[in-house]
Design a protein around this motif. Structure first.
Motif, PDB file in Angstrom:
ATOM      1  N   ASN B  70       0.820  -1.210   0.000  1.00  0.00           N
ATOM      2  CA  ASN B  70       0.000   0.000   0.000  1.00  0.00           C
ATOM      3  C   ASN B  70       0.851   1.256   0.000  1.00  0.00           C
ATOM      4  O   ASN B  70       1.974   1.253   0.501  1.00  0.00           O
ATOM      5  N   SER B  71       0.288   2.316  -0.511  1.00  0.00           N
ATOM      6  CA  SER B  71       1.059   3.542  -0.619  1.00  0.00           C
ATOM      7  C   SER B  71       0.148   4.717  -0.903  1.00  0.00           C
ATOM      8  O   SER B  71      -0.774   4.608  -1.699  1.00  0.00           O
ATOM      9  N   THR B  72       0.335   5.816  -0.211  1.00  0.00           N
ATOM     10  CA  THR B  72      -0.336   7.063  -0.588  1.00  0.00           C
ATOM     11  C   THR B  72       0.701   8.020  -1.116  1.00  0.00           C
ATOM     12  O   THR B  72       0.679   8.432  -2.258  1.00  0.00           O
ATOM     13  N   ARG B  73       1.657   8.394  -0.257  1.00  0.00           N
ATOM     14  CA  ARG B  73       2.560   9.495  -0.650  1.00  0.00           C
ATOM     15  C   ARG B  73       3.486   9.106  -1.774  1.00  0.00           C
ATOM     16  O   ARG B  73       3.762   9.923  -2.642  1.00  0.00           O
ATOM     17  N   ARG B  75       2.872   6.844  -4.103  1.00  0.00           N
ATOM     18  CA  ARG B  75       2.023   6.775  -5.293  1.00  0.00           C
ATOM     19  C   ARG B  75       1.781   8.175  -5.865  1.00  0.00           C
ATOM     20  O   ARG B  75       1.951   8.421  -7.058  1.00  0.00           O
ATOM     21  N   PHE B  76       1.403   9.095  -5.001  1.00  0.00           N
ATOM     22  CA  PHE B  76       1.135  10.460  -5.469  1.00  0.00           C
ATOM     23  C   PHE B  76       2.422  11.150  -5.934  1.00  0.00           C
ATOM     24  O   PHE B  76       2.396  11.952  -6.873  1.00  0.00           O
ATOM     25  N   ARG B 122       7.394  -0.414  -6.190  1.00  0.00           N
ATOM     26  CA  ARG B 122       7.567  -0.576  -4.747  1.00  0.00           C
ATOM     27  C   ARG B 122       7.369  -2.049  -4.415  1.00  0.00           C
ATOM     28  O   ARG B 122       6.304  -2.606  -4.668  1.00  0.00           O
ATOM     29  N   LEU B 331       6.837   9.474   7.502  1.00  0.00           N
ATOM     30  CA  LEU B 331       5.365   9.558   7.571  1.00  0.00           C
ATOM     31  C   LEU B 331       4.709   8.366   6.863  1.00  0.00           C
ATOM     32  O   LEU B 331       5.263   7.876   5.909  1.00  0.00           O
ATOM     33  N   PRO B 332       3.548   7.933   7.296  1.00  0.00           N
ATOM     34  CA  PRO B 332       2.855   8.414   8.485  1.00  0.00           C
ATOM     35  C   PRO B 332       3.497   7.873   9.768  1.00  0.00           C
ATOM     36  O   PRO B 332       3.982   6.749   9.790  1.00  0.00           O
TER      37      PRO B 332
END
Lengths: 401, 401, 401
Positions: B70-73, B75-76, B122, B331-332
């Motif tokens: 999983n990834s937010t930052r 990925r963005f 990733r 982060l996070p």
């Protein structure tokens, strides 16, 4: 460049008035000229890209994709085709949408099309369903465009239906043409579309049908080989027969794999489920009889297991012309000892042909781009020439990457 | 602009011939010049963007992303980097693909790359797996480009592997450099990479390793602190030791958090799982022993719970230089009383450093864009200058948004 | 073109200084001029697109979407709006992110915004939650922009919250204006916002509230009709009342559907859940009382079933002005005998108005694009004029597709 000029020249002479503003469904609904234009345009677009000349004809716009079956290569091919023409992708993920809410195909088709230039659909799971769904989408967007609801009418590209797999078969044909140095050299070449064993159940028929429905168009000798019980749709066999008559080729059927492979120039060898079983599955699905589907699956797997010797083994490949027929597969293959205990092809055969198989796959993005291109421009030869004249670099500030 | 000119000037003087057409994997496989070029290019791209000057160097093209975690930052950040260079994103969602079908990495890599300019991956979950997977992808696309299957060879950006997290560590380094007003000011500064307690299990080692593997390159005094049993990979410790010797800095290890924090200029404090446990997990995973994995997890959580005092508390921060070391985190964070009952950092510490933490994160998109940029242009200094000269506004018709 | 000139002219005269750099939340926080500017800009952008004139004002940039509820048409509308302005979409899929990790809204908002120009959010499920979430996002990105963490501050477009559905209601209003040939013709027209039966549970109130909160702005006679127990939020009723007083229209409530339909010019008829029940659900959700939610749902469905006669039947439609009021719905509708045994509307009524309903939906992408446009340009009239003067074709080399 000579090759590019010659392609543009050819496209300019073909009768393709009916492609403009239209959709690309089964190849058997396209004329020879239309199929040639698709292949030539694919090659011309590839040529421009190889020379780092931008093929972006849209400043903005959307390509909508609807995949009702899993997909890697077709998904990436569609994205690539859209991207090279300047369209962004928006995928309709039916799980994240409100479609379960019970809305009609007509409504969904319109709602996703307000700024859509093209719609690509894969719907190959149930006999009689995929093609119908695509036609419903076409009817809806045509109607909505006529009513002034849509500003433009998106054209549909059939990314695999329950009968045909036109982008696959045309990419395959482009590969064969490149291998033989020209469409004029296909006459008299023997291509075998053979069933092969796979431990999985219920692979679509549409590739096999696409191959016999298309390769019979240009004078090849097409042999369809499968064990008894693995018949394809009679309507498509009929199409293949008529194509062969018209093109001066032939269409033969056999239940003997060895006979089929003998002296073949091209071997296309993959698993599929029998048409009748697929029809039964569709009926059970319609009734919501999932126990019935499970039972049918078991029977099919048992039946399947009787034909484990149907495989593109080294021994079988030796029977082909000079023992080195062109081996083809739409990928991914069930490779014996690699991705399956017993599968569609020997590992050593697959390895020997690996580069050619990947080359085969490389034509698909261009074929899809050509389909879109021909639906959008009245004079595609001129637009291609204009693109070369414009000469915008795809990536700037550099000659080579 | 003076700053921009100076960056371009610096890039022009660095020896970066080996970056063109290549990939960005672990920082320890890059020379000092290559790392400096990455940072300078990141800053130059940011400078252009801040002045509303377009950095679009691709007219069309694709960036492919593969997130096996999983990834937010990240990925963005990858999307942002691609977008600012003119590339569209196509994500390979392995769940929607036919990859389960058993196809090889070599095949998938080629199939997604027909029009790919860059691939970001990733894969950080299993020791010995992520890096290998990325190298397999690189080998595949190199080979396919050589065979003429691909028209261009996409370059790989390592978005976190099982050993290193190069985009994170370089963004972190860029942040530190900006805080201290130049890379030349890092010499003699003490940075602590400290383990911290988190109630969760099995966070990757790669950030900790990335920090000690990179920060030792430019003369800093690097201290690695963790409870006994939380050792990182010995190979990476070896790299850190050699880096420090070469750069005139130092690399120290301690099991005493207080000793580590004493007089530190920079505190980097986060949880990770012990290398040996991660290795064991990888083995269990390989055997499919999921009960074994559950048991291991329980043991790890119990072990973890013994070290709840390892946290960036107010008290601990007081030990640092002037009580106000730069606090960093990828982060996070697990913030005590906010996102965890007991976590990696006191809420008041986190709040005090929040803006700096977000600033730290803001460097990542530019670092990724720089990696792509340097792989694509032989003379990146010239291309940057060309971009400024071209002076296209990113958003048109307006001076300021 | 006369129409375009007139729109640009109108926009130039409106007082819209407060839209630049701001967000678009509830319509009741916007002035009449601001709403008119939104509608006029939507029409001007549509006009350009109809003439194949590119409306691309961004060379690169990102639109971020966050859908906390399923969506087809709003998702596609947002993508279309972004695409026509030159922005690529990056969706924040909260399931693929590390957000569960416990990070704050403030942090996520910043992390996704490093290169974001606009953020579109749908969060309509829980009373008191959606609007709050959006304001938290706005506060976060404002703060991060002020701190220099973000180079630009993305503006937020509210794609449906728990109180209002501004993009829906403004698209609806644009449709009504086009049907009546001008905003000046709305005065004295009777529009009914009526509850209707649907077998599903818990549809958001926000459409009903959006309609009464917006249509009362321009002199229409607005009637809100629903069975007892289906009250909307008293605050929004208050807004509607005040709007009507100010605009010279009226706002009436009734529990009698027939009375409402009598002589109506426009019928907007859809299901929603009672405000009080939604509030209760939010409380139960807050406590994690899922059994309580199930029980509440059952009660609501039983209550619902008492009002199956609340439907836009042929008989009911006959009561409207000349029996042919404009029938509206945000779609998808629960159509009796089609998507539900008993639903919100008769199949024959829906069919008769189908084209108009789709036309109604077609305004949404343009309304969203207008919201973005007005947040980005200080002098939008000039930018629109510049776009026409630039005259770039959206799709090149062709006059018509």
């Amino acid at each position: 460049m000579a090759n590019f000029d010659s392609l543009v020249n050819k496209i300019g002479k073909l009768n393709i008035d009916n492609m403009y503003g239209e959709d690309f469904m089964q190849t058997w609904h396209k004329s020879d000229d239309e199929l040639k234009a698709t292949l030539n345009t694919a090659d011309a677009l590839r040529n421009l890209r190889e020379r780092n000349i931008s093929t972006k004809v849209f400043d903005s716009g959307l390509g909508i994709s609807i995949f009702r079956d899993n997909s890697t290569r077709t998904r990436f091919s569609f994205t690539s085709a859209c991207n090279m023409l300047g369209l962004a992708i928006q995928d309709l993920d039916e799980k994240k949408s409100q479609i379960a809410h019970g809305e009609t195909v007509r409504e969904t088709a319109t709602m996703i099309s307000f700024m859509a230039d093209v719609i690509g659909i894969r719907d190959d799971m149930y006999i009689g369903k995929g093609t119908k769904y695509m036609h419903d989408v076409i009817d809806a967007v045509k109607d909505s465009a006529q009513q002034g609801i849509l500003e433009q009418r998106p054209n549909l590209v059939d990314l695999q239906d329950d009968e045909d797999h036109p982008t696959q078969a045309l990419a395959d044909l482009d590969h064969i043409i490149h291998e033989y140095g020209g469409i004029e050299n296909l006459k008299g070449k023997k291509i075998v579309m053979s069933w092969a064993y796979s431990p999985s159940y219920g692979k679509p028929l549409s590739v096999a049908q696409a191959i016999i429905g298309l390769m019979t168009r240009f004078g090849m000798d097409v042999t369809l080989a499968h064990p008894k019980g693995y018949e394809v749709m009679p309507e498509v066999e009929e199409i293949a027969k008529k194509n062969a008559e018209k093109s001066g080729g032939s269409f033969t059927k056999t239940n003997d794999m060895k006979e089929a492979f003998k002296d073949a120039d091209v071997i296309y060898c993959k698993s599929w489920a029998p048409f009748k079983a697929m029809e039964e599955r569709t009926e059970l699905y319609g009734k919501g009889d999932f126990d019935g589907i499970d039972k049918l699956e078991e029977e099919l797997l048992q039946h399947n297991a009787e034909f484990k010797d149907w495989s593109a083994t080294e021994e079988m490949m030796k029977l082909t012309k000079n023992g080195n027929a062109l081996y083809m597969h739409p990928l991914p293959a069930d490779i014996t000892g690699v991705s399956a205990a017993e599968g569609e092809v020997d590992a050593s055969v697959f390895d020997r042909y690996r580069d050619q198989l990947y080359k085969q796959a490389s034509f698909k993005p261009y074929v899809i781009a050509a389909m879109i291109f021909l639906s959008k421009f009245k004079d595609p030869a001129k637009v291609l020439q204009d693109l070369e004249d414009r000469g915008t670099a795809r990536h700037e500030f550099t000659g080579k990457i």
